[in-house]
Design a protein around this motif. Structure first.
Motif, mmCIF file in Angstrom:
data_model
loop_
_atom_site.group_PDB
_atom_site.id
_atom_site.type_symbol
_atom_site.label_atom_id
_atom_site.label_comp_id
_atom_site.label_asym_id
_atom_site.label_seq_id
_atom_site.Cartn_x
_atom_site.Cartn_y
_atom_site.Cartn_z
ATOM 1 N N SER A 129 0.843 -1.200 0.000
ATOM 2 C CA SER A 129 0.000 0.000 0.000
ATOM 3 C C SER A 129 0.878 1.249 0.000
ATOM 4 N N ASP A 130 0.257 2.387 -0.263
ATOM 5 C CA ASP A 130 1.000 3.655 -0.214
ATOM 6 C C ASP A 130 1.597 3.869 1.174
ATOM 7 N N ALA A 131 0.864 3.488 2.221
ATOM 8 C CA ALA A 131 1.374 3.647 3.588
ATOM 9 C C ALA A 131 2.565 2.724 3.836
ATOM 10 N N ASP A 132 2.493 1.498 3.317
ATOM 11 C CA ASP A 132 3.624 0.571 3.448
ATOM 12 C C ASP A 132 4.879 1.160 2.818
ATOM 13 N N LYS A 133 4.729 1.679 1.617
ATOM 14 C CA LYS A 133 5.881 2.238 0.900
ATOM 15 C C LYS A 133 6.414 3.483 1.590
ATOM 16 N N ALA A 134 5.516 4.316 2.099
ATOM 17 C CA ALA A 134 5.928 5.557 2.761
ATOM 18 C C ALA A 134 6.771 5.258 3.999
ATOM 19 N N THR A 135 6.429 4.184 4.718
ATOM 20 C CA THR A 135 7.186 3.831 5.927
ATOM 21 C C THR A 135 8.599 3.419 5.572
ATOM 22 N N VAL A 136 8.742 2.568 4.571
ATOM 23 C CA VAL A 136 10.081 2.127 4.150
ATOM 24 C C VAL A 136 10.917 3.319 3.694
ATOM 25 N N LEU A 137 10.347 4.141 2.854
ATOM 26 C CA LEU A 137 11.095 5.289 2.335
ATOM 27 C C LEU A 137 11.471 6.250 3.448
ATOM 28 N N SER A 138 10.571 6.495 4.381
ATOM 29 C CA SER A 138 10.850 7.403 5.486
ATOM 30 C C SER A 138 12.001 6.895 6.345
ATOM 31 N N ASP A 139 12.026 5.598 6.612
ATOM 32 C CA ASP A 139 13.108 5.024 7.424
ATOM 33 C C ASP A 139 14.457 5.186 6.737
ATOM 34 N N LEU A 140 14.495 4.949 5.432
ATOM 35 C CA LEU A 140 15.746 5.093 4.687
ATOM 36 C C LEU A 140 16.175 6.562 4.609
ATOM 37 N N GLN A 141 15.219 7.443 4.349
ATOM 38 C CA GLN A 141 15.543 8.865 4.222
ATOM 39 C C GLN A 141 16.014 9.464 5.539
ATOM 40 N N LEU A 142 15.459 8.996 6.647
ATOM 41 C CA LEU A 142 15.863 9.512 7.952
ATOM 42 C C LEU A 142 17.329 9.230 8.207
ATOM 43 N N LEU A 143 17.751 8.013 7.917
ATOM 44 C CA LEU A 143 19.151 7.646 8.146
ATOM 45 C C LEU A 143 20.071 8.420 7.208
ATOM 46 N N ARG A 144 19.734 8.444 5.936
ATOM 47 C CA ARG A 144 20.588 9.166 4.993
ATOM 48 C C ARG A 144 20.578 10.661 5.282
ATOM 49 N N GLY A 145 19.446 11.199 5.685
ATOM 50 C CA GLY A 145 19.362 12.631 5.968
ATOM 51 C C GLY A 145 20.213 13.057 7.145
ATOM 52 N N ASN A 146 20.419 12.162 8.103
ATOM 53 C CA ASN A 146 21.244 12.484 9.272
ATOM 54 C C ASN A 146 22.725 12.257 9.039
ATOM 55 N N PHE A 147 23.053 11.466 8.009
ATOM 56 C CA PHE A 147 24.467 11.168 7.715
ATOM 57 C C PHE A 147 24.675 11.314 6.218
#
Length: 402
Positions: A129-147
């Motif tokens: 679902s869109d929510a499933d995909k948003a969670t995965v992308l958010s987790d990856l972006q959070l890590l990359r955004g901090n480092f």
């Protein structure tokens, strides 16, 4: 001191090895709060100090450093890189989210029934679902955004062909890999020999996943079978399988597909024969239809239940070549409505069932005749396909004093 001595010994033993040998200080260290994270940051420093003190090539050795539990969220929030060392390093994290889909187990419940301990594992077989995909992308972006300027390695991830529904698995693998690569995150697949690679035969259990993992780029557009994405639905479907019911006439069947800009190039069957467009199948903007005349070559009302044939699909672009199973099915039957657990600890409970198609159970509704859930009552608040469901359970016979 013990942690220092351990890594000093390792560093001494491997001091002359080049960067082909990389070190990781500790695997998935438990982390509940910022205090735990501070201790893990200290371990990274102790680790680097130890291997550098061991001499040799160790001051130049590539290492991966870890955050709390090697979890993307905790690492993003609390990881701090050690200072004073020249080692090139990457941050390593592991990703098995959503847990209830990846492991088909979101909770483990212990229940005592007389002298038998029941341990239930439950989960879901739906993703995309869109929510499933948003969670995965958010987790990856959070890590990359901090480092932003640090190499990041996804050191473990998995969507096993032994316990995930194929269409949902392929959608997950496609989305995770392409977005990780788009954020410059390197990926290492976890495999223990029971998941992807059959160690006895040396073959991959799911070549389609492996192809997408090894060949896709951030911009790859893979064609994928579609499947249920709404967890509130009362039924589930998947275009990774074509089901025909035993005892019924063979008719044309359509499989919804996500073409993602590609066109279907060919379909081949288990013998390598190429299906003929227009005669054996047709294609529309929404999917693929297999004709009754073609399906009748494999199926009839009296065909024995089971997987009858595999169809491999090739597309004009992308790296995905999904395999569609043709399955004859009928309702499984029980030769008995009761079974007795062995008194041997760890022994299986044999359920006297005769399968009527696929021999892998997605989930079983565990409920008494009076309507009481054998699993937790709170599952009533979940989707209909998870209420009272268990995907597997262990039985452990306890002593009377327990």
């Amino acid at each position: 001191m013990k942690f220092y001595r351990l890594w000093f010994q390792v560093g001494t033993k491997l001091a002359c090895n080049p960067s082909l040998v990389a070190f990781e200080p500790i695997n998935e260290p438990p982390c509940n709060d910022a205090d735990d994270a501070t201790e893990i940051n200290k371990l990274n420093t102790i680790f680097l100090q130890a291997i550098n003190d061991a001499g040799g090539f160790n001051s130049q050795r590539v290492v991966t450093l870890v955050g709390g539990g090697e979890d993307s969220i905790k690492t993003s929030e609390w990881f701090e890189a050690p200072s004073g060392f020249s080692n090139p390093y990457a941050i390593q994290f592991h990703y098995y989210s959503p847990y209830d889909f990846i492991f088909s187990a979101w909770y483990v419940a212990l229940h005592k029934l007389q002298n038998v301990l029941l341990i239930f594992y439950r989960g879901k077989t739906i993703w995309g679902s869109d929510a499933d995909k948003a969670t995965v992308l958010s987790d990856l972006q959070l890590l990359r955004g901090n480092f932003t300027n640090v190499p990041i390695v996804l050191g473990e991830y998995d969507a096993s062909p032994t316990n995930t529904e194929p269409a949902a698995r392929w959608k997950y693998v496609d989305y995770l890999i392409r977005n990780a690569l788009g954020l410059d995150v390197s990926c290492i697949l976890w495999d223990n020999g029971l998941d992807h690679l059959d160690r006895d035969t040396g073959t991959w259990r799911d070549p389609n996943s492996i192809s997408m993992i090894t060949k896709s780029t951030a911009s790859t557009q893979n064609s994928l079978p579609d499947s249920t994405e709404d967890s509130s639905t009362t039924t589930q479907w998947s275009s990774a399988s074509l089901f025909h019911e035993y005892g019924t006439q063979v008719v044309a069947q359509s499989l919804p597909f996500l073409f993602n800009g590609n066109t279907l190039s060919l379909i081949s069957d288990s013998t390598g024969s190429i299906l003929q467009s227009g005669t054996d199948y047709s294609v529309s903007s929404s999917g693929i239809t297999l004709t009754a005349s073609y399906l009748s070559k494999h199926l009839s009302p009296a065909t024995s239940p089971g997987v009858i044939a595999d169809l491999t699909l090739k597309f004009s672009g992308g790296e995905s070549s999904p395999i569609i199973q043709i399955v004859q099915w009928k309702t499984p039957t029980l030769s008995s409505t009761s079974a007795v657990a062995s008194s041997v600890s760890g022994a299986d409970l044999s359920i006297p069932i005769t399968w009527g198609g696929l021999t892998t159970v997605a989930a079983v509704k565990a409920v008494t005749t009076s309507g009481v859930y054998l699993v937790d009552d709170f599952t009533v608040y979940l989707g209909p396909l998870q209420q009272a469901r268990t995907v597997s359970f262990y039985l452990q016979v306890a002593s009377e004093k327990d």
